[in-house]
Design a protein around this motif. Structure first.
Motif, mmCIF file in Angstrom:
data_model
loop_
_atom_site.group_PDB
_atom_site.id
_atom_site.type_symbol
_atom_site.label_atom_id
_atom_site.label_comp_id
_atom_site.label_asym_id
_atom_site.label_seq_id
_atom_site.Cartn_x
_atom_site.Cartn_y
_atom_site.Cartn_z
ATOM 1 N N GLU A 54 0.827 -1.202 0.000
ATOM 2 C CA GLU A 54 0.000 0.000 0.000
ATOM 3 C C GLU A 54 0.868 1.261 0.000
ATOM 4 N N SER A 55 0.516 2.230 -0.854
ATOM 5 C CA SER A 55 1.198 3.528 -0.865
ATOM 6 C C SER A 55 0.590 4.404 0.212
ATOM 7 N N GLN A 56 1.433 4.960 1.075
ATOM 8 C CA GLN A 56 0.965 5.845 2.134
ATOM 9 C C GLN A 56 1.766 7.142 2.100
ATOM 10 N N PHE A 57 1.069 8.260 2.323
ATOM 11 C CA PHE A 57 1.721 9.560 2.317
ATOM 12 C C PHE A 57 1.391 10.309 3.614
ATOM 13 N N VAL A 58 2.390 10.982 4.144
ATOM 14 C CA VAL A 58 2.236 11.801 5.343
ATOM 15 C C VAL A 58 2.733 13.197 5.002
ATOM 16 N N GLN A 59 1.805 14.178 4.991
ATOM 17 C CA GLN A 59 2.146 15.562 4.642
ATOM 18 C C GLN A 59 2.909 15.633 3.310
ATOM 19 N N GLY A 60 2.417 14.871 2.346
ATOM 20 C CA GLY A 60 2.970 14.919 0.999
ATOM 21 C C GLY A 60 4.205 14.072 0.770
ATOM 22 N N LEU A 61 4.744 13.453 1.824
ATOM 23 C CA LEU A 61 5.940 12.616 1.696
ATOM 24 C C LEU A 61 5.557 11.139 1.771
#
Length: 256
Positions: A54-61
């Motif tokens: 799964e692709s996960q992003f935190v504040q765009g990163l």
């Protein structure tokens, strides 16, 4: 010789046209040297999907665990870097593809607990890049780095381009997109300061897919880059000595 750092996102690599490369050739004739930094987000997402990650992003990163990091390097160094270097070579440039961790970028963790193997570049081997430029090469760099201890880290491509521009005192940083630049009421805006660009995001003049592009440009400006220009990868952006696209500067530096 003036230096330009050019950032190509993964989504634009497949769309680059002969007009784009013709503009690069005109810049080269005018004495400009270039360094490319590229992304590969869409291809990384596709490969992660194939692997069931799964692709996960935190504040765009991109949140990056070991499997994600391995996949990102495989795509960036093995596919995206070769693709862009090959395109440049086909258009007459002496492009040299290089992987950031191979002595180019050193980084520290951004937030190991919440982001995993994501880095912030704290050192660029400017001497190596300058030596390559002096010998007629056009470096093409992946946004990957190593810590002092040798751990590889994933780096946001916009931030990597900004780090190169700062380390080599580049004249400006070009962010290549699939549009001409920023428009207001249907008209292309030639120049903006950072305050006005932020205001345009707030009032909706800048909207949709242009928001992350401009926010990335503003982040580079805040890091100290002299000038960022949002340009098209599908149309000419430099003709007869005139620049296309939208240039964004820091208001204080512009006034100075």
């Amino acid at each position: 010789m003036s230096l330009i750092v050019i950032k190509c996102g993964g989504s634009i690599l497949e769309k680059l046209t002969s007009d784009f490369f013709d503009s690069l050739k005109k810049l080269n004739i005018q004495g400009y040297q270039m360094i490319f930094v590229h992304g590969g987000g869409p291809e990384i997402n596709d490969m992660l999907r194939l692997k069931g990650i799964e692709s996960q992003f935190v504040q765009g990163l991109r949140k990056t665990d070991e499997r994600t990091l391995e996949t990102a390097e495989m795509v960036l160094a093995g596919q995206s870097n070769r693709k862009l270097a090959d395109l440049l070579q086909q258009n007459g440039f002496n492009a040299l593809g290089m992987n950031g961790p191979d002595g180019i970028f050193q980084a520290e963790y951004v937030d190991k607990e919440n982001l995993g193997f994501v880095g912030r570049i704290d050192h660029v081997s400017a001497e190596v890049l300058q030596l390559l430029l002096q010998n007629g090469y056009l470096p093409v760099l992946t946004p990957l780095a190593k810590t002092k201890e040798g751990q590889k880290l994933n780096v946001n491509a916009d931030y990597a381009a900004a780090a190169v521009a700062l380390a080599l005192n580049a004249e400006q940083c070009l962010f290549v997109t699939d549009v001409e630049g920023i428009k207001a009421e249907g008209a292309l805006i030639d120049r903006l300061d950072d305050e006005k660009a932020s205001a345009y995001i707030q009032d909706g003049t800048i909207s949709g897919g242009m928001i992350p592009k401009v926010e990335s440009a503003l982040a580079a400006i805040r890091q100290g880059v002299k000038s960022v220009r949002i340009i098209s990868g599908v149309k000419p952006f430099y003709t007869g000595g005139a620049w296309g696209g939208t240039q964004i500067n820091c208001k204080e530096r512009t006034m100075a």
